[in-house]
Enzyme design. Structure first.
Site, PDB file in Angstrom:
ATOM      1  N   GLN A  31     -21.835  15.337 -15.094  1.00 40.40           N
ATOM      2  CA  GLN A  31     -20.755  16.307 -15.245  1.00 40.40           C
ATOM      3  C   GLN A  31     -21.052  17.281 -16.379  1.00 40.40           C
ATOM      4  O   GLN A  31     -21.952  17.070 -17.184  1.00 40.40           O
ATOM      5  CB  GLN A  31     -19.446  15.567 -15.545  1.00 40.40           C
ATOM      6  CG  GLN A  31     -19.520  14.666 -16.778  1.00 40.40           C
ATOM      7  CD  GLN A  31     -18.576  13.511 -16.723  1.00 40.40           C
ATOM      8  OE1 GLN A  31     -17.534  13.562 -16.079  1.00 40.40           O
ATOM      9  NE2 GLN A  31     -18.907  12.417 -17.410  1.00 40.40           N
ATOM     10  N   HIS A  62      -4.086   6.439 -24.953  1.00 41.06           N
ATOM     11  CA  HIS A  62      -4.846   5.226 -25.260  1.00 41.06           C
ATOM     12  C   HIS A  62      -3.932   4.037 -25.562  1.00 41.06           C
ATOM     13  O   HIS A  62      -4.205   2.913 -25.138  1.00 41.06           O
ATOM     14  CB  HIS A  62      -5.801   5.494 -26.429  1.00 41.06           C
ATOM     15  CG  HIS A  62      -6.875   6.475 -26.092  1.00 41.06           C
ATOM     16  ND1 HIS A  62      -7.211   7.517 -26.914  1.00 41.06           N
ATOM     17  CD2 HIS A  62      -7.664   6.574 -25.001  1.00 41.06           C
ATOM     18  CE1 HIS A  62      -8.183   8.219 -26.350  1.00 41.06           C
ATOM     19  NE2 HIS A  62      -8.476   7.665 -25.191  1.00 41.06           N
ATOM     20  N   ASP A  86     -14.855   7.712 -24.532  1.00 41.74           N
ATOM     21  CA  ASP A  86     -14.477   8.180 -25.877  1.00 41.74           C
ATOM     22  C   ASP A  86     -14.155   7.030 -26.813  1.00 41.74           C
ATOM     23  O   ASP A  86     -14.106   7.201 -28.029  1.00 41.74           O
ATOM     24  CB  ASP A  86     -13.316   9.164 -25.809  1.00 41.74           C
ATOM     25  CG  ASP A  86     -12.074   8.594 -25.119  1.00 41.74           C
ATOM     26  OD1 ASP A  86     -11.752   7.407 -25.321  1.00 41.74           O
ATOM     27  OD2 ASP A  86     -11.427   9.348 -24.378  1.00 41.74           O
ATOM     28  N   GLU A 106     -19.138   2.492 -19.127  1.00 34.05           N
ATOM     29  CA  GLU A 106     -19.024   3.950 -18.951  1.00 34.05           C
ATOM     30  C   GLU A 106     -20.283   4.450 -18.266  1.00 34.05           C
ATOM     31  O   GLU A 106     -21.397   4.161 -18.713  1.00 34.05           O
ATOM     32  CB  GLU A 106     -18.838   4.617 -20.312  1.00 34.05           C
ATOM     33  CG  GLU A 106     -19.096   6.106 -20.353  1.00 34.05           C
ATOM     34  CD  GLU A 106     -18.122   6.902 -19.502  1.00 34.05           C
ATOM     35  OE1 GLU A 106     -18.599   7.703 -18.655  1.00 34.05           O
ATOM     36  OE2 GLU A 106     -16.899   6.736 -19.681  1.00 34.05           O
ATOM     37  N   GLY A 138     -19.225   1.447 -13.141  1.00 34.18           N
ATOM     38  CA  GLY A 138     -18.164   0.471 -13.285  1.00 34.18           C
ATOM     39  C   GLY A 138     -17.873  -0.295 -12.010  1.00 34.18           C
ATOM     40  O   GLY A 138     -17.538  -1.488 -12.054  1.00 34.18           O
ATOM     41  N   ASP A 155      -9.805   3.390 -17.330  1.00 38.41           N
ATOM     42  CA  ASP A 155      -9.632   4.667 -18.025  1.00 38.41           C
ATOM     43  C   ASP A 155     -10.544   5.686 -17.355  1.00 38.41           C
ATOM     44  O   ASP A 155     -11.587   6.058 -17.889  1.00 38.41           O
ATOM     45  CB  ASP A 155      -9.975   4.493 -19.508  1.00 38.41           C
ATOM     46  CG  ASP A 155      -9.774   5.764 -20.309  1.00 38.41           C
ATOM     47  OD1 ASP A 155      -9.324   6.774 -19.728  1.00 38.41           O
ATOM     48  OD2 ASP A 155     -10.090   5.752 -21.513  1.00 38.41           O
ATOM     49  N   SER A 156     -10.135   6.131 -16.192  1.00 37.16           N
ATOM     50  CA  SER A 156     -10.984   7.015 -15.385  1.00 37.16           C
ATOM     51  C   SER A 156     -10.628   8.481 -15.596  1.00 37.16           C
ATOM     52  O   SER A 156      -9.547   8.818 -16.088  1.00 37.16           O
ATOM     53  CB  SER A 156     -10.819   6.680 -13.900  1.00 37.16           C
ATOM     54  OG  SER A 156      -9.474   6.889 -13.510  1.00 37.16           O
ATOM     55  N   GLU A 158     -10.128  12.277 -13.580  1.00 36.16           N
ATOM     56  CA  GLU A 158      -9.404  12.601 -12.352  1.00 36.16           C
ATOM     57  C   GLU A 158     -10.223  12.181 -11.136  1.00 36.16           C
ATOM     58  O   GLU A 158     -11.444  12.041 -11.218  1.00 36.16           O
ATOM     59  CB  GLU A 158      -9.096  14.098 -12.308  1.00 36.16           C
ATOM     60  CG  GLU A 158      -7.845  14.500 -13.070  1.00 36.16           C
ATOM     61  CD  GLU A 158      -8.052  14.574 -14.584  1.00 36.16           C
ATOM     62  OE1 GLU A 158      -7.116  14.979 -15.279  1.00 36.16           O
ATOM     63  OE2 GLU A 158      -9.129  14.221 -15.075  1.00 36.16           O
ATOM     64  N   PRO A 162     -17.772  11.520  -9.694  1.00 37.19           N
ATOM     65  CA  PRO A 162     -18.134  10.104  -9.818  1.00 37.19           C
ATOM     66  C   PRO A 162     -16.942   9.169  -9.931  1.00 37.19           C
ATOM     67  O   PRO A 162     -17.091   7.955  -9.792  1.00 37.19           O
ATOM     68  CB  PRO A 162     -18.980  10.066 -11.105  1.00 37.19           C
ATOM     69  CG  PRO A 162     -18.577  11.277 -11.871  1.00 37.19           C
ATOM     70  CD  PRO A 162     -18.252  12.316 -10.838  1.00 37.19           C
TER      71      PRO A 162
END
Length: 274
Positions: A31, A62, A86, A106, A138, A155-156, A158, A162
Site C-alpha cells: 500500500q 485503541h 502502529d 501485521e 494474519g 485491528d484491520s 478498511e 489486502p
C-alpha cells in the site's frame, strides 16, 4: 498558501485537515504509506488515502477495540492482535498484568517501522518483553494456531486491498478455532452511517459462530462519519457481565462506567443486529 489533506470517505463526502508538511511517503509492497503533520490532529498516518491514526484521537479507537474484550474475559493471558501495525492496541493489551503473551501479526512491516519513528507514544508497547511481532499474513497465521488465544483483536484497515479477507466469514471461522474454549474476539467494523450492509453481514457471520455477539460504538473524529463500530463474539462470557480487572487502567476514553452503557445502541444502529 494553505495546504490541506482531504480523505474522500465516500464518493460524496470527505474530511479535510490543514497540514504543515509531509513527513514520510513510500509505496510498500502492499500500500501507499504517508505520514503528514496536521494543525488539528498532530501527526497523521494515511494508508492508500485513508486515515489510520492520529496523535490526538488515537486513544479512542485503541482503547475501545481492546478494553471491552479484556474486561469481559475474566483472565486474558494470551492475546493476539491481527493488523494494528502502529502498536496502539498492543500498548493497551500490555497494561494488564495477567497478560503473559501478546502477539502482533501485521502484514506490512513498513507500517510498524513508520509507527516507531513518527508515533512513538502509540508504538511504545511493542518494546514490552511479553510482545512478539510477526510480519506475515494474519489469515494464514490464524489458520496455523488453533486453540491458543484467550482474546483475538482484529485491528484491520478498511475492507479494500489486502484487508478484504479480514471481513469475511472464513476468517471469523478461523478466529473461532484459534480461540480457546472460552475465548473472545473483537473486530473493528466500520461506520454505521456509511457501512450498514457490511456491519449487518459481519454481525450475522459472527453470530452464527459464537454464543454471544454484541455490537458497540465509539466517537472517533477522524474516522468516516465520526461514529465507529466494533463487533464482539464471545464463546462463553456474556458481554453484559463485566469482569472488573484488579488493576486500575490508565485510559482517556474507556471506563467501566462507559462499558456498562455500551450496548444501549441508537435504534438505527440496533437495527443492524436484527
Amino acid at each position: 498558501m494553505d495546504l490541506w489533506y482531504t480523505e474522500k470517505q465516500t464518493p460524496d463526502h470527505g474530511i479535510t485537515s490543514k497540514i504543515t508538511r509531509t513527513l514520510h511517503h513510500e509505496q510498500t509492497d502492499f500500500q501507499s504509506l504517508d505520514i503528514i503533520e496536521t494543525k488539528q490532529f498532530g501527526n497523521m498516518m494515511v494508508l492508500d488515502g485513508m486515515v489510520m491514526t492520529t496523535d490526538q484521537d488515537e486513544f479512542v479507537y485503541h482503547e475501545m477495540l481492546t478494553h471491552v474484550a479484556m474486561n469481559t474475559h475474566p483472565n486474558p493471558k494470551h492475546v493476539l492482535v491481527i493488523g494494528g501495525g502502529d502498536g496502539g492496541v498492543i500498548r493497551e493489551v500490555v497494561k494488564y498484568e495477567q497478560v503473559e503473551t501478546a502477539t502482533l501479526v501485521e502484514i506490512d512491516g513498513q507500517v510498524i517501522e513508520a509507527a516507531k519513528t513518527y508515533f512513538p507514544q502509540i508504538a511504545s508497547g511493542l518494546a514490552d518483553p511479553r510482545v512478539t511481532v510477526k510480519v506475515e499474513d494474519g489469515i494464514k497465521f490464524i489458520a496455523e494456531h488453533p486453540n491458543q488465544f484467550d482474546v483475538i483483536l482484529v485491528d484491520s484497515t478498511e475492507p479494500v486491498g489486502p484487508a478484504v479477507g479480514l471481513f469475511q466469514k472464513p476468517f471469523y471461522e478461523g478466529i473461532h478455532e484459534a480461540l480457546k474454549e472460552d475465548g473472545i474476539m473483537v473486530a473493528q467494523t466500520e461506520s454505521p452511517w456509511f457501512n450498514r450492509d457490511l456491519i449487518r453481514r459481519v454481525y450475522q457471520d459472527i453470530s452464527t459462530l459464537f454464543q454471544y455477539t454484541q455490537l458497540y460504538t465509539a466517537s472517533i473524529p477522524t474516522y468516516p462519519s465520526g461514529l465507529w463500530s466494533f463487533t464482539m463474539g464471545s464463546k462463553k462470557y456474556d458481554p453484559l457481565h463485566l469482569h472488573e480487572q484488579e488493576n486500575l487502567l490508565d485510559t482517556k476514553y474507556y471506563s467501566r462506567e462507559l462499558h456498562r452503557s455500551l450496548y444501549q445502541l441508537p435504534n438505527f444502529v440496533k437495527e443492524l443486529t436484527k
